[in-house]
Scaffold this motif. Sequence first.
Motif, short mmCIF file in Angstrom:
data_model
loop_
_atom_site.label_atom_id
_atom_site.label_comp_id
_atom_site.label_asym_id
_atom_site.label_seq_id
_atom_site.Cartn_x
_atom_site.Cartn_y
_atom_site.Cartn_z
N LEU A 123 0.83 -1.21 0.00
CA LEU A 123 0.00 0.00 0.00
C LEU A 123 0.86 1.25 0.00
O LEU A 123 0.54 2.23 -0.68
CB LEU A 123 -0.92 -0.01 1.22
CG LEU A 123 -2.04 -1.05 1.23
CD1 LEU A 123 -2.84 -0.97 2.52
CD2 LEU A 123 -2.97 -0.88 0.03
N LEU A 124 1.97 1.24 0.73
CA LEU A 124 2.85 2.41 0.75
C LEU A 124 3.51 2.63 -0.60
O LEU A 124 3.63 3.77 -1.07
CB LEU A 124 3.91 2.25 1.84
CG LEU A 124 3.44 2.40 3.28
CD1 LEU A 124 4.62 2.27 4.24
CD2 LEU A 124 2.76 3.75 3.50
N VAL A 125 3.97 1.57 -1.24
CA VAL A 125 4.60 1.70 -2.55
C VAL A 125 3.64 2.33 -3.56
O VAL A 125 4.01 3.22 -4.33
CB VAL A 125 5.11 0.33 -3.05
CG1 VAL A 125 5.53 0.42 -4.51
CG2 VAL A 125 6.28 -0.14 -2.20
N LEU A 126 2.40 1.86 -3.53
CA LEU A 126 1.39 2.38 -4.47
C LEU A 126 0.86 3.74 -4.06
O LEU A 126 0.31 4.47 -4.90
CB LEU A 126 0.23 1.40 -4.58
CG LEU A 126 0.55 0.01 -5.14
CD1 LEU A 126 -0.68 -0.89 -5.07
CD2 LEU A 126 1.06 0.12 -6.58
N GLY A 127 1.01 4.09 -2.79
CA GLY A 127 0.35 5.30 -2.31
C GLY A 127 -1.15 5.11 -2.28
O GLY A 127 -1.91 6.01 -2.60
N LEU A 128 -1.59 3.93 -1.88
CA LEU A 128 -3.01 3.57 -1.85
C LEU A 128 -3.41 3.28 -0.40
O LEU A 128 -2.77 2.46 0.26
CB LEU A 128 -3.26 2.34 -2.72
CG LEU A 128 -4.66 1.74 -2.70
CD1 LEU A 128 -5.67 2.71 -3.28
CD2 LEU A 128 -4.68 0.41 -3.48
N PHE A 129 -4.47 3.97 0.08
CA PHE A 129 -4.86 3.85 1.48
C PHE A 129 -3.62 3.99 2.38
O PHE A 129 -3.36 3.17 3.26
CB PHE A 129 -5.56 2.52 1.75
CG PHE A 129 -6.83 2.33 0.98
CD1 PHE A 129 -7.93 3.14 1.22
CD2 PHE A 129 -6.93 1.35 0.00
CE1 PHE A 129 -9.11 2.98 0.51
CE2 PHE A 129 -8.10 1.18 -0.73
CZ PHE A 129 -9.19 2.00 -0.47
N THR A 130 -2.88 5.05 2.12
CA THR A 130 -1.59 5.26 2.80
C THR A 130 -1.70 5.27 4.32
O THR A 130 -0.83 4.69 5.00
CB THR A 130 -0.96 6.56 2.29
OG1 THR A 130 -0.81 6.47 0.87
CG2 THR A 130 0.40 6.81 2.93
N PRO A 131 -2.71 5.91 4.94
CA PRO A 131 -2.80 5.85 6.40
C PRO A 131 -2.88 4.43 6.94
O PRO A 131 -2.29 4.12 7.98
CB PRO A 131 -4.07 6.66 6.71
CG PRO A 131 -4.25 7.56 5.55
CD PRO A 131 -3.77 6.78 4.37
N LEU A 132 -3.60 3.56 6.24
CA LEU A 132 -3.73 2.17 6.69
C LEU A 132 -2.41 1.43 6.55
O LEU A 132 -1.98 0.70 7.46
CB LEU A 132 -4.82 1.47 5.87
CG LEU A 132 -5.17 0.03 6.28
CD1 LEU A 132 -5.65 -0.02 7.71
CD2 LEU A 132 -6.22 -0.54 5.34
N GLY A 133 -1.72 1.62 5.41
CA GLY A 133 -0.44 0.96 5.22
C GLY A 133 0.60 1.43 6.22
O GLY A 133 1.34 0.63 6.79
N ALA A 134 0.67 2.75 6.45
CA ALA A 134 1.62 3.29 7.42
C ALA A 134 1.31 2.81 8.83
O ALA A 134 2.22 2.52 9.62
CB ALA A 134 1.63 4.81 7.35
N ALA A 135 0.03 2.72 9.18
CA ALA A 135 -0.36 2.25 10.51
C ALA A 135 0.05 0.80 10.71
O ALA A 135 0.48 0.42 11.81
CB ALA A 135 -1.86 2.42 10.70
N ALA A 136 -0.08 -0.03 9.68
CA ALA A 136 0.31 -1.44 9.79
C ALA A 136 1.81 -1.56 10.06
O ALA A 136 2.24 -2.32 10.93
CB ALA A 136 -0.07 -2.19 8.51
N ILE A 137 2.62 -0.80 9.31
CA ILE A 137 4.07 -0.85 9.50
C ILE A 137 4.44 -0.29 10.87
O ILE A 137 5.31 -0.83 11.57
CB ILE A 137 4.77 -0.07 8.39
CG1 ILE A 137 4.41 -0.65 7.01
CG2 ILE A 137 6.28 -0.08 8.60
CD1 ILE A 137 4.72 -2.10 6.84
N LEU A 138 3.79 0.79 11.27
CA LEU A 138 4.08 1.40 12.56
C LEU A 138 3.77 0.44 13.71
O LEU A 138 4.53 0.34 14.68
CB LEU A 138 3.27 2.69 12.72
CG LEU A 138 3.42 3.43 14.05
CD1 LEU A 138 4.87 3.82 14.31
CD2 LEU A 138 2.52 4.67 14.07
N GLY A 139 2.66 -0.29 13.61
CA GLY A 139 2.29 -1.23 14.66
C GLY A 139 3.32 -2.34 14.81
O GLY A 139 3.70 -2.70 15.93
N VAL A 140 3.81 -2.88 13.68
CA VAL A 140 4.83 -3.93 13.74
C VAL A 140 6.11 -3.39 14.35
O VAL A 140 6.72 -4.01 15.23
CB VAL A 140 5.10 -4.50 12.32
CG1 VAL A 140 6.30 -5.44 12.34
CG2 VAL A 140 3.86 -5.21 11.79
#
Length: 216
Positions: A123-140
């Motif tokens: 999601l981050l690479v595509l810039g798609l639903f970026t808040p969700l992708g960033a939140a997933a990485i941040l949680g890990v």
Amino acid sequence: MPYSARVNTSDDEVTNRSSSDQAGAHSADTQRTDILAGVDDTPSDRDRDATRWHGGLDFGLLILRVVLGGTMFAHGLQKLFGAFDGPGIGGFAQALSGPFGYSGNTTLLSWITALSETLGGLLLVLGLFTPLGAAAILGVAANVVYVKWANGFFMGNNGFEYELLIGTVALALLFTGAGRISVDKNTPWRRRPMPFALLGLLLAAAASVVVLVVFR
């Protein structure tokens, strides 16, 4: 011959009253036009600012997204499929129950972590639903920082500096948004990222707490 003072007739009074009414109506219309003009122009100016091209900023955000997202996507593939000489789900589950000290259902946690890294990175690479992708990485990243905290900062002692860097970049992308070189270009969370960033931060924090409580 002396002129006598002119006496106003009823027609004159009607004419004067009509002129006064027209002047008042014109003044009121002008005021209403000025007020409405201010109201109408503000949102359009804000929208233009939100979509205006800023080459340096947008290109910089693209670099951050692609590098962070690509790195985490590769790590996720290592865990999911054993790609790039990775451990696969079974090997990562053993690592979670060993050095990382998780005592719960480590196989389930392995799937959660692998999917979070893979999908969040994509999601981050595509810039798609970026808040969700960033939140997933941040949680890990937040979970790993917590687990490694006792080891200190530096990687030489198996410290948390790498995960802290990953989490910090993900946190920054939450608040900056994806930039204009992204699928999210015309979405509300790209134009006004702050409320979505706070929601993503809350989701990441909640997920981290649940993992620590349930699996440790």
